[in-house]
Design a protein around this motif. Structure first.
Motif, PDB file in Angstrom:
ATOM      1  N   LEU A   1       0.825  -1.229   0.059  1.00  0.00           N
ATOM      2  CA  LEU A   1       0.022   0.029  -0.093  1.00  0.00           C
ATOM      3  C   LEU A   1       0.722   1.365   0.091  1.00  0.00           C
ATOM      4  CD1 LEU A   1      -2.664  -0.989   2.710  1.00  0.00           C
ATOM      5  CD2 LEU A   1      -2.846  -1.267   0.390  1.00  0.00           C
ATOM      6  N   THR A   2       0.189   2.596  -0.506  1.00  0.00           N
ATOM      7  CA  THR A   2       1.017   3.646  -0.380  1.00  0.00           C
ATOM      8  C   THR A   2      -0.020   4.522   0.192  1.00  0.00           C
ATOM      9  OG1 THR A   2       0.324   4.756  -2.448  1.00  0.00           O
ATOM     10  CG2 THR A   2       2.256   3.067  -2.295  1.00  0.00           C
ATOM     11  N   ALA A   3       0.712   5.743   0.591  1.00  0.00           N
ATOM     12  CA  ALA A   3      -0.101   6.996   1.141  1.00  0.00           C
ATOM     13  C   ALA A   3      -1.277   7.403  -0.112  1.00  0.00           C
ATOM     14  CB  ALA A   3       0.670   8.264   1.463  1.00  0.00           C
ATOM     15  N   LYS A   4      -1.149   7.221  -1.318  1.00  0.00           N
ATOM     16  CA  LYS A   4      -2.166   7.513  -2.313  1.00  0.00           C
ATOM     17  C   LYS A   4      -3.354   6.751  -2.058  1.00  0.00           C
ATOM     18  CE  LYS A   4       1.236   9.155  -5.854  1.00  0.00           C
ATOM     19  NZ  LYS A   4       1.464   8.720  -7.203  1.00  0.00           N
ATOM     20  N   ASP A   5      -3.389   5.530  -1.549  1.00  0.00           N
ATOM     21  CA  ASP A   5      -4.444   4.914  -1.015  1.00  0.00           C
ATOM     22  C   ASP A   5      -5.636   5.576  -0.268  1.00  0.00           C
ATOM     23  OD1 ASP A   5      -3.997   2.298  -2.694  1.00  0.00           O
ATOM     24  OD2 ASP A   5      -2.430   2.178  -1.180  1.00  0.00           O
ATOM     25  N   MET A   6      -4.941   6.442   0.697  1.00  0.00           N
ATOM     26  CA  MET A   6      -5.870   7.313   1.564  1.00  0.00           C
ATOM     27  C   MET A   6      -6.619   8.411   0.824  1.00  0.00           C
ATOM     28  SD  MET A   6      -3.894   7.410   4.971  1.00  0.00           S
ATOM     29  CE  MET A   6      -2.278   7.377   4.401  1.00  0.00           C
ATOM     30  N   GLU A   7      -6.333   8.741  -0.648  1.00  0.00           N
ATOM     31  CA  GLU A   7      -7.063   9.697  -1.145  1.00  0.00           C
ATOM     32  C   GLU A   7      -8.303   9.299  -2.028  1.00  0.00           C
ATOM     33  OE1 GLU A   7      -4.045  10.869  -4.266  1.00  0.00           O
ATOM     34  OE2 GLU A   7      -2.496  11.455  -2.430  1.00  0.00           O
ATOM     35  N   GLY A   8      -8.799   8.168  -1.367  1.00  0.00           N
ATOM     36  CA  GLY A   8     -10.225   7.963  -2.089  1.00  0.00           C
ATOM     37  C   GLY A   8     -11.037   9.012  -2.025  1.00  0.00           C
ATOM     38  N   LEU A   9     -12.271   8.830  -2.707  1.00  0.00           N
ATOM     39  CA  LEU A   9     -13.480   9.692  -2.584  1.00  0.00           C
ATOM     40  C   LEU A   9     -14.239   9.576  -1.367  1.00  0.00           C
ATOM     41  CD1 LEU A   9     -14.790   9.391  -6.302  1.00  0.00           C
ATOM     42  CD2 LEU A   9     -13.367  11.246  -5.492  1.00  0.00           C
ATOM     43  N   ASN A  10     -14.734  10.609  -0.977  1.00  0.00           N
ATOM     44  CA  ASN A  10     -15.636  10.810   0.287  1.00  0.00           C
ATOM     45  C   ASN A  10     -14.841  10.264   1.229  1.00  0.00           C
ATOM     46  OD1 ASN A  10     -17.892  11.713  -1.015  1.00  0.00           O
ATOM     47  ND2 ASN A  10     -18.207   9.507  -1.876  1.00  0.00           N
ATOM     48  N   MET A  11     -15.197   9.067   2.160  1.00  0.00           N
ATOM     49  CA  MET A  11     -14.379   8.644   3.422  1.00  0.00           C
ATOM     50  C   MET A  11     -13.830   7.366   2.813  1.00  0.00           C
ATOM     51  SD  MET A  11     -14.541  11.047   5.586  1.00  0.00           S
ATOM     52  CE  MET A  11     -14.247  10.098   7.208  1.00  0.00           C
ATOM     53  N   GLU A  12     -13.712   6.938   1.446  1.00  0.00           N
ATOM     54  CA  GLU A  12     -12.985   5.851   1.391  1.00  0.00           C
ATOM     55  C   GLU A  12     -11.394   5.741   1.592  1.00  0.00           C
ATOM     56  OE1 GLU A  12     -13.870   2.729  -0.639  1.00  0.00           O
ATOM     57  OE2 GLU A  12     -16.135   3.598  -0.185  1.00  0.00           O
ATOM     58  N   GLY A  13     -10.776   6.974   1.841  1.00  0.00           N
ATOM     59  CA  GLY A  13      -9.441   6.523   2.318  1.00  0.00           C
ATOM     60  C   GLY A  13      -9.472   6.274   3.777  1.00  0.00           C
ATOM     61  N   THR A  14     -10.504   6.322   4.378  1.00  0.00           N
ATOM     62  CA  THR A  14     -10.465   6.095   5.690  1.00  0.00           C
ATOM     63  C   THR A  14      -9.876   4.661   6.076  1.00  0.00           C
ATOM     64  OG1 THR A  14     -12.552   5.567   6.271  1.00  0.00           O
ATOM     65  CG2 THR A  14     -11.754   7.823   6.438  1.00  0.00           C
TER      66      THR A  14
ATOM     67  N   ASP B   1     -19.882   1.957   9.525  1.00  0.00           N
ATOM     68  CA  ASP B   1     -20.262   1.886  10.669  1.00  0.00           C
ATOM     69  C   ASP B   1     -19.817   3.103  11.612  1.00  0.00           C
ATOM     70  OD1 ASP B   1     -20.765   1.052  13.456  1.00  0.00           O
ATOM     71  OD2 ASP B   1     -20.340  -0.964  13.063  1.00  0.00           O
ATOM     72  N   PRO B   2     -20.675   3.649  12.203  1.00  0.00           N
ATOM     73  CA  PRO B   2     -20.929   4.971  13.016  1.00  0.00           C
ATOM     74  C   PRO B   2     -19.725   4.791  14.109  1.00  0.00           C
ATOM     75  CG  PRO B   2     -22.811   4.225  13.075  1.00  0.00           C
ATOM     76  CD  PRO B   2     -22.280   3.424  12.083  1.00  0.00           C
ATOM     77  N   LYS B   3     -19.560   3.494  14.563  1.00  0.00           N
ATOM     78  CA  LYS B   3     -18.499   3.163  15.644  1.00  0.00           C
ATOM     79  C   LYS B   3     -17.236   2.529  15.066  1.00  0.00           C
ATOM     80  CE  LYS B   3     -22.109   2.118  19.126  1.00  0.00           C
ATOM     81  NZ  LYS B   3     -22.721   1.284  20.040  1.00  0.00           N
ATOM     82  N   GLY B   4     -17.134   2.882  13.630  1.00  0.00           N
ATOM     83  CA  GLY B   4     -15.739   2.317  13.179  1.00  0.00           C
ATOM     84  C   GLY B   4     -15.297   3.378  12.187  1.00  0.00           C
ATOM     85  N   LYS B   5     -14.873   3.169  11.085  1.00  0.00           N
ATOM     86  CA  LYS B   5     -14.137   4.293  10.338  1.00  0.00           C
ATOM     87  C   LYS B   5     -15.028   5.326   9.734  1.00  0.00           C
ATOM     88  CE  LYS B   5     -10.151   2.311   9.319  1.00  0.00           C
ATOM     89  NZ  LYS B   5      -8.821   2.910   9.802  1.00  0.00           N
ATOM     90  N   LEU B   6     -16.290   5.219   9.955  1.00  0.00           N
ATOM     91  CA  LEU B   6     -17.269   6.608   9.710  1.00  0.00           C
ATOM     92  C   LEU B   6     -17.802   7.041  11.005  1.00  0.00           C
ATOM     93  CD1 LEU B   6     -19.125   5.399   6.550  1.00  0.00           C
ATOM     94  CD2 LEU B   6     -16.997   6.729   6.740  1.00  0.00           C
TER      95      LEU B   6
END
Length: 474
Positions: free
Chosen positions: A271-284, A324-329
């Motif tokens: 993986l690289t830091a670019k993977d965190m650039e996903g749309l919306n909150m996908e990067g989380t 999940d509001p108790k997870g990444k979102l």
């Protein structure tokens, strides 16, 4: 001798040798290696397969407190099930102390969560967050005596970060008791400074998590941890190293004769830091600490594995659900990357990724694979030779691999509690098809056949890896 089970026809690999023979198993242990072993209650045909020591993942987080309104995705049942499908026969999670807690009570509570809930064997590290006089003078030495022979300290995270003098005090107890100190090396003050500055500039998206924890933050903390350990001559393990600069600090320490060990993880290879650039909150989905870096850092981590700077390859499995509001979102995570839960799932994919990218592509040998994923973990953390190898007298912890099976990693194939895998879409060649813990199948031909609760807690010995340089080996 009549065996309970004979595994016949496979190619066996240990950390040192590759050979063909049959394995005779009796009462949960390997009783014989050889040809024509005679009779058994069951004959397992491993023709065309690799027969390897079961993986030991010595860096996983399971059912661990993760902050207000945050819930980790795995309990012991789901995590150890996932581990078994990934070719692992043992995991080492962390009994995490929080401020004001008795360390002994933390361990007791963690056992309650694990007891009767494991498919594979487990043993606990300790996390020291409140290094009081009572903890250092009474609880910690007593727990080391009871077989909790490794503990982790953090140089970052609110409520977990220890000051330099607290680190030295913990290291001193480790030296006196023969325990091994694991260190999460990132500079907390530097991260807070950069995070505040990014937030003031409105840079709050998930990918700025990496911006807030650049390589110098990890490099400096690694150097400082090594320097503190050198002051009092105590061995340390720098965990989840993500880049070449931190790796070189470990290499320099090793070249000076210091007992400094290193660990890296799959996320720093693929993986690289670019993977965190996903749309919306996908990067989380890719937010973990230290964060994935860049391709140059990937190559440096491969070099660390190839050249022996890193002796361990672990997953740092720390799973949260995405949707999940108790997870990444978690709602606060939308206001800033600061609040996104740190960690990604990986216990089930650790071994296939390293096998395919390492052994399959000629970066490491099969024997090095076994060392990095099983044998060295057992030696480092006081489990060898009971665990981590295929030898007469060892526990029959075995993974049978199909080295030709091609798989595209997908969440649909996973067996843990998370609802995503950060390794979605990665193609691998080589896959564990059966996993045996102490002579009993947990996973057989891709199907769960083990019984919940069959996994046991394993008390560990002190490790020679934790002996100061001046101390003689046992």
């Amino acid at each position: 001798m009549a065996f309970d089970t004979i595994i016949r026809g496979g190619t066996i690999a240990t950390a040192s040798d590759t050979f063909s023979c049959d394995i005779g198993i009796k009462d949960g242990r390997i009783a014989a290696l050889g040809a024509d072993l005679g009779t058994a209650n069951e004959i397992v045909d491993a023709t065309g397969k690799l027969v390897l020591p079961g993986g030991i993942d010595s860096h996983v987080h399971i059912a661990q407190p993760s902050g207000p309104d945050i819930v980790m995705a795995d309990d012991f049942a789901s995590a150890t099930r996932s581990a078994a499908f990934g070719g692992n026969t043992m995991v080492l999670p962390f009994a995490m102390q929080q401020k004001g807690q008795s360390l002994r009570e933390v361990v007791t509570d963690y056992h309650r969560k694990a007891d009767g809930q494991c498919y594979v064997d487990v043993s606990f590290h300790l996390i020291i967050a409140d290094a009081t006089d009572a903890v250092l003078g009474q609880e910690l030495p007593a727990l080391v005596h009871d077989g909790y022979t490794s503990f982790k300290v953090f140089m970052t995270y609110e409520g977990l970060a220890l000051s330099d003098i607290e680190m030295l005090n913990v290291m001193s107890v480790a030296r006196d008791t023969g325990a091994l100190v694991m260190i999460h090396a990132e500079n907390y003050d530097a991260i807070r400074f950069l995070t505040d500055r990014l937030e003031r500039a409105g840079k709050t998206e998930p990918h700025h998590h990496a911006t807030s924890r650049p390589i110098p933050v990890e490099r400096e903390a690694t150097y400082r941890a090594i320097s503190l350990a050198e002051l009092i001559d105590v061995p340390i393990m720098i965990v989840h190293v993500s880049n070449g600069e931190a790796m070189e600090e470990i290499r320099r320490a090793q070249q000076r004769g210091l007992k400094v060990y290193g660990e890296t993880c799959p996320q720093y290879l693929v993986l690289t830091a670019k993977d965190m650039e996903g749309l919306n909150m996908e990067g989380t989905k890719y937010v973990c600490s230290p964060p994935p870096r860049d391709e140059a850092s990937q190559q440096a981590c491969w070099q660390g594995l190839q050249q022996g700077v890193f002796s361990l390859f672990s997953s740092d499995h720390c799973p949260f659900r995405y949707d999940d509001p108790k997870g990444k979102l978690v709602p606060k995570g939308r206001t800033s990357f600061r609040w996104v839960p740190n960690g990604i799932p990986g216990v089930e994919t650790r071994l296939p990724i390293l096998f395919s990218e390492g052994v399959g592509k000629g970066r490491i040998t099969l024997n090095e694979f076994v060392a990095l994923t099983a044998t060295n973990h057992a030696k480092t953390y006081g489990l060898y030779p009971k665990k981590g190898t295929i030898a007469v007298g060892a526990d029959a912890d075995i993974a049978i691999w199909d080295p030709e099976r091609e798989v595209t990693i997908s969440q649909s194939l996973m067996h843990g509690g998370s609802d995503y895998t950060p390794y979605e879409g990665i193609k691998v060649k080589g896959w564990p098809v059966s996993t045996m813990v102490r002579g009993k199948f947990v996973v057989r031909d891709g199907q769960l056949v083990g019984t919940l609760g069959a996994g046991a807690y394993v008390t560990r010995a002190k490790s020679d890896y934790a002996k100061p340089r001046g101390a003689a080996s046992a």
